[in-house]
Design a protein around this motif. Structure first.
Motif, PDB file in Angstrom:
ATOM      1  N   GLY A   1      -7.285  12.265  -0.179  1.00 48.77           N
ATOM      2  CA  GLY A   1      -7.493  13.048   1.039  1.00 48.77           C
ATOM      3  C   GLY A   1      -7.766  12.178   2.253  1.00 48.77           C
ATOM      4  N   THR A   2      -7.918  10.873   2.026  1.00 46.00           N
ATOM      5  CA  THR A   2      -8.162   9.963   3.154  1.00 46.00           C
ATOM      6  C   THR A   2      -6.843   9.364   3.632  1.00 46.00           C
ATOM      7  N   HIS A   3      -6.958   8.650   4.743  1.00 49.49           N
ATOM      8  CA  HIS A   3      -5.798   8.009   5.338  1.00 49.49           C
ATOM      9  C   HIS A   3      -6.132   6.548   5.626  1.00 49.49           C
ATOM     10  N   CYS A   4      -5.214   5.657   5.287  1.00 47.66           N
ATOM     11  CA  CYS A   4      -5.409   4.232   5.559  1.00 47.66           C
ATOM     12  C   CYS A   4      -4.234   3.733   6.391  1.00 47.66           C
ATOM     13  N   VAL A   5      -4.546   3.065   7.498  1.00 44.59           N
ATOM     14  CA  VAL A   5      -3.488   2.475   8.323  1.00 44.59           C
ATOM     15  C   VAL A   5      -3.445   0.972   8.058  1.00 44.59           C
ATOM     16  N   VAL A   6      -2.268   0.485   7.736  1.00 44.20           N
ATOM     17  CA  VAL A   6      -2.054  -0.948   7.549  1.00 44.20           C
ATOM     18  C   VAL A   6      -1.356  -1.469   8.806  1.00 44.20           C
ATOM     19  N   VAL A   7      -2.008  -2.379   9.512  1.00 40.04           N
ATOM     20  CA  VAL A   7      -1.403  -2.963  10.710  1.00 40.04           C
ATOM     21  C   VAL A   7      -0.805  -4.313  10.314  1.00 40.04           C
ATOM     22  N   GLY A   8       0.516  -4.408  10.350  1.00 42.45           N
ATOM     23  CA  GLY A   8       1.199  -5.653   9.998  1.00 42.45           C
ATOM     24  C   GLY A   8       1.686  -5.644   8.571  1.00 42.45           C
ATOM     25  N   ALA A   9       3.009  -5.649   8.387  1.00 41.10           N
ATOM     26  CA  ALA A   9       3.590  -5.616   7.031  1.00 41.10           C
ATOM     27  C   ALA A   9       4.261  -6.942   6.713  1.00 41.10           C
ATOM     28  N   GLY A  10       3.596  -8.050   7.077  1.00 47.42           N
ATOM     29  CA  GLY A  10       4.146  -9.377   6.795  1.00 47.42           C
ATOM     30  C   GLY A  10       3.633  -9.907   5.467  1.00 47.42           C
ATOM     31  N   GLY A  11       3.380 -11.213   5.424  1.00 46.85           N
ATOM     32  CA  GLY A  11       2.978 -11.882   4.192  1.00 46.85           C
ATOM     33  C   GLY A  11       1.771 -11.247   3.525  1.00 46.85           C
ATOM     34  N   LEU A  12       0.703 -10.971   4.301  1.00 43.99           N
ATOM     35  CA  LEU A  12      -0.480 -10.338   3.720  1.00 43.99           C
ATOM     36  C   LEU A  12      -0.296  -8.838   3.597  1.00 43.99           C
ATOM     37  N   GLY A  13       0.234  -8.240   4.661  1.00 48.18           N
ATOM     38  CA  GLY A  13       0.332  -6.787   4.716  1.00 48.18           C
ATOM     39  C   GLY A  13       1.116  -6.211   3.555  1.00 48.18           C
ATOM     40  N   HIS A  14       2.208  -6.883   3.153  1.00 49.25           N
ATOM     41  CA  HIS A  14       3.024  -6.279   2.092  1.00 49.25           C
ATOM     42  C   HIS A  14       2.317  -6.341   0.739  1.00 49.25           C
ATOM     43  N   ILE A  15       1.376  -7.277   0.579  1.00 51.23           N
ATOM     44  CA  ILE A  15       0.546  -7.281  -0.636  1.00 51.23           C
ATOM     45  C   ILE A  15      -0.526  -6.195  -0.520  1.00 51.23           C
ATOM     46  N   GLY A  16      -1.059  -6.033   0.703  1.00 53.23           N
ATOM     47  CA  GLY A  16      -2.069  -4.998   0.934  1.00 53.23           C
ATOM     48  C   GLY A  16      -1.522  -3.610   0.616  1.00 53.23           C
ATOM     49  N   ILE A  17      -0.300  -3.338   1.044  1.00 54.13           N
ATOM     50  CA  ILE A  17       0.317  -2.018   0.808  1.00 54.13           C
ATOM     51  C   ILE A  17       0.440  -1.767  -0.694  1.00 54.13           C
ATOM     52  N   GLN A  18       0.940  -2.769  -1.421  1.00 51.96           N
ATOM     53  CA  GLN A  18       1.119  -2.594  -2.868  1.00 51.96           C
ATOM     54  C   GLN A  18      -0.224  -2.467  -3.590  1.00 51.96           C
ATOM     55  N   SER A  19      -1.224  -3.215  -3.119  1.00 55.85           N
ATOM     56  CA  SER A  19      -2.555  -3.124  -3.734  1.00 55.85           C
ATOM     57  C   SER A  19      -3.147  -1.738  -3.480  1.00 55.85           C
ATOM     58  N   LEU A  20      -2.987  -1.217  -2.261  1.00 54.97           N
ATOM     59  CA  LEU A  20      -3.464   0.140  -1.951  1.00 54.97           C
ATOM     60  C   LEU A  20      -2.797   1.159  -2.866  1.00 54.97           C
ATOM     61  N   ALA A  21      -1.472   1.012  -3.014  1.00 55.26           N
ATOM     62  CA  ALA A  21      -0.728   1.966  -3.839  1.00 55.26           C
ATOM     63  C   ALA A  21      -1.170   1.883  -5.299  1.00 55.26           C
ATOM     64  N   ALA A  22      -1.511   0.655  -5.760  1.00 55.89           N
ATOM     65  CA  ALA A  22      -1.904   0.488  -7.163  1.00 55.89           C
ATOM     66  C   ALA A  22      -3.336   0.956  -7.425  1.00 55.89           C
ATOM     67  N   LEU A  23      -4.227   0.820  -6.424  1.00 57.20           N
ATOM     68  CA  LEU A  23      -5.652   1.059  -6.672  1.00 57.20           C
ATOM     69  C   LEU A  23      -6.179   2.386  -6.150  1.00 57.20           C
ATOM     70  N   THR A  24      -5.481   3.011  -5.208  1.00 58.76           N
ATOM     71  CA  THR A  24      -6.045   4.203  -4.558  1.00 58.76           C
ATOM     72  C   THR A  24      -5.016   5.329  -4.462  1.00 58.76           C
ATOM     73  N   ALA A  25      -5.529   6.509  -4.086  1.00 57.86           N
ATOM     74  CA  ALA A  25      -4.646   7.654  -3.853  1.00 57.86           C
ATOM     75  C   ALA A  25      -4.633   8.007  -2.370  1.00 57.86           C
ATOM     76  N   THR A  26      -5.025   7.054  -1.526  1.00 56.61           N
ATOM     77  CA  THR A  26      -5.052   7.309  -0.086  1.00 56.61           C
ATOM     78  C   THR A  26      -3.634   7.429   0.461  1.00 56.61           C
ATOM     79  N   GLU A  27      -3.505   8.074   1.616  1.00 58.90           N
ATOM     80  CA  GLU A  27      -2.197   8.163   2.274  1.00 58.90           C
ATOM     81  C   GLU A  27      -2.040   6.921   3.160  1.00 58.90           C
ATOM     82  N   ILE A  28      -0.915   6.238   3.017  1.00 57.88           N
ATOM     83  CA  ILE A  28      -0.743   4.927   3.661  1.00 57.88           C
ATOM     84  C   ILE A  28       0.256   5.010   4.817  1.00 57.88           C
ATOM     85  N   THR A  29      -0.207   4.629   6.014  1.00 59.02           N
ATOM     86  CA  THR A  29       0.687   4.528   7.169  1.00 59.02           C
ATOM     87  C   THR A  29       0.735   3.074   7.610  1.00 59.02           C
ATOM     88  N   VAL A  30       1.943   2.548   7.784  1.00 58.43           N
ATOM     89  CA  VAL A  30       2.108   1.137   8.141  1.00 58.43           C
ATOM     90  C   VAL A  30       2.657   1.022   9.563  1.00 58.43           C
TER      91      VAL A  30
END
Ligand SMILES: [Zn+2]
Ligand SMILES: [Zn+2]
Length: 340
Positions: free
Chosen positions: A169-198
């Motif tokens: 039910g929460t929302h997470c914004v990822v600012v920057g989908a480069g070297g770190l960001g693309h790992i952050g997105i996958q980690s969020l998807a693997a560990l949480t059920a938050t809604e991800i906006t990049v």
């Protein structure tokens, strides 16, 4: 052997001959480099941003995201053996101080940061490390995982810290989908059920973000605050700022709901936040530095199960200056890796 060494700040580093490393302490591990990540921190080192904090003596070899094969170990090393495929935790720690004992080894009182405050891994053959090296599944190609040693662990550490805030039910914004960001997105998807906006200024980076777990993507074209407000119904509980410079850091608080948390991961800029905003909106600003040894072990578990994949662009060590130029000009998708 050859190594990439910084001789003076604001000058390109030099690829030159250096002596082979040898075991000098009982905990030393000598690792033949199979891949070494290229990081924005390397650019910041060359710019001199780390000169005072690290106190490093020039010239020295940079490169702090290293993986490879063990070729020699000190007399006290028991967790890895010659021939093992390993990834090197970026900050070797003592294991004995109170922070280490508490599992908070990021704040070890006796740690070092090879590649930042001492010689690192941009080398044609071997790098010494005072340990610890973390053993990988046989057959893992070091160049596929090297950048998880810092880029990956840093992104993962921030997601791990944000996890309790990111219930369904929460929302997470990822600012920057480069070297770190693309790992952050996958980690969020693997560990949480938050809604991800990049949010990213590069359409190709957003395309990659969609393939690896982003639910929404927003082109940073000046309208991103409004777009994020609409998608997230008034703002996110968490902003993971993987950029931290060039204006992104100043915009992050506007992407938050009241009570939200701005995780600062990328750096180089400055925050300019009225204290009344922090108080009246009850927002949090949270710093993030690398990650713990356990963060690296957990991330390697995700990587070896295929839940987090590092997207890389490889360069031979001879092309180090091209690689640096490509990073400076935003031409690298995912992470640049130097392969000896
Ligand atoms: Zn790095
Ligand atoms: Zn310690």
């Amino acid at each position: 052997m050859r190594a990439v060494r910084v001789h003076a700040y604001h000058e390109p580093p030099r690829l030159e001959e250096v002596p082979e490393p040898t075991v000098s302490g009982p905990h030393d591990v000598i690792v033949e480099i199979g891949g070494a990540g290229l990081c924005r921190t390397d650019l910041h080192i060359i710019e001199g941003q780390w000169a005072e904090i690290s106190g490093v003596q020039l010239p020295y070899t940079i490169g702090h995201e290293n993986a490879g094969w063990v070729t020699e170990v000190g007399s006290a090393v028991t967790n890895v053996a010659v021939g093992d495929t390993v990834i090197l935790h970026p900050t070797p720690t003592c294991g004995l101080c109170l922070a280490c004992r508490a599992g908070d080894d990021v704040h070890c009182e006796n740690s070092s940061f090879p590649g930042i405050d001492s010689d690192g891994g941009w080398r044609s053959t071997c790098t010494p490390t005072p340990g610890p090296a973390s053993k990988l599944d046989e057959g893992t190609n070091p160049q596929d995982v090297a950048a998880l040693a810092d880029a990956g662990i840093t992104a993962y550490h921030a997601v791990r810290k944000a996890m309790p805030l990111l219930h369904p039910g929460t929302h997470c914004v990822v600012v920057g989908a480069g070297g770190l960001g693309h790992i952050g997105i996958q980690s969020l998807a693997a560990l949480t059920a938050t809604e991800i906006t990049v949010v990213d200024p590069n359409p190709e980076a957003l395309e990659l973000a969609e393939q690896i777990g982003a639910h929404h993507t927003v082109l940073a074209d000046g309208s991103q605050v409004d777009q994020v407000a609409e998608i997230s119904h008034g703002g996110a509980q968490v902003v993971l700022d993987f950029v931290g410079e060039a204006g992104a850091e100043k915009q992050a608080p506007a992407l938050l709901k009241n009570g939200g948390s701005h995780f600062v991961i990328g750096y180089g800029g400055a925050l300019d936040l009225d204290t009344i905003q922090i108080v009246s909106r009850e927002i949090n600003v949270i710093g993030n530095l690398v990650g713990t040894y356990n963060d690296l072990v957990e991330l390697m578990n995700l990587a070896q199960r295929g839940l987090v994949t590092l997207h890389t662009q490889t360069y031979p060590l001879d092309a180090v200056h091209d690689a640096i130029a490509d990073l400076e000009h935003g031409r690298i998708r995912g992470r640049g890796i130097l392969v000896p």
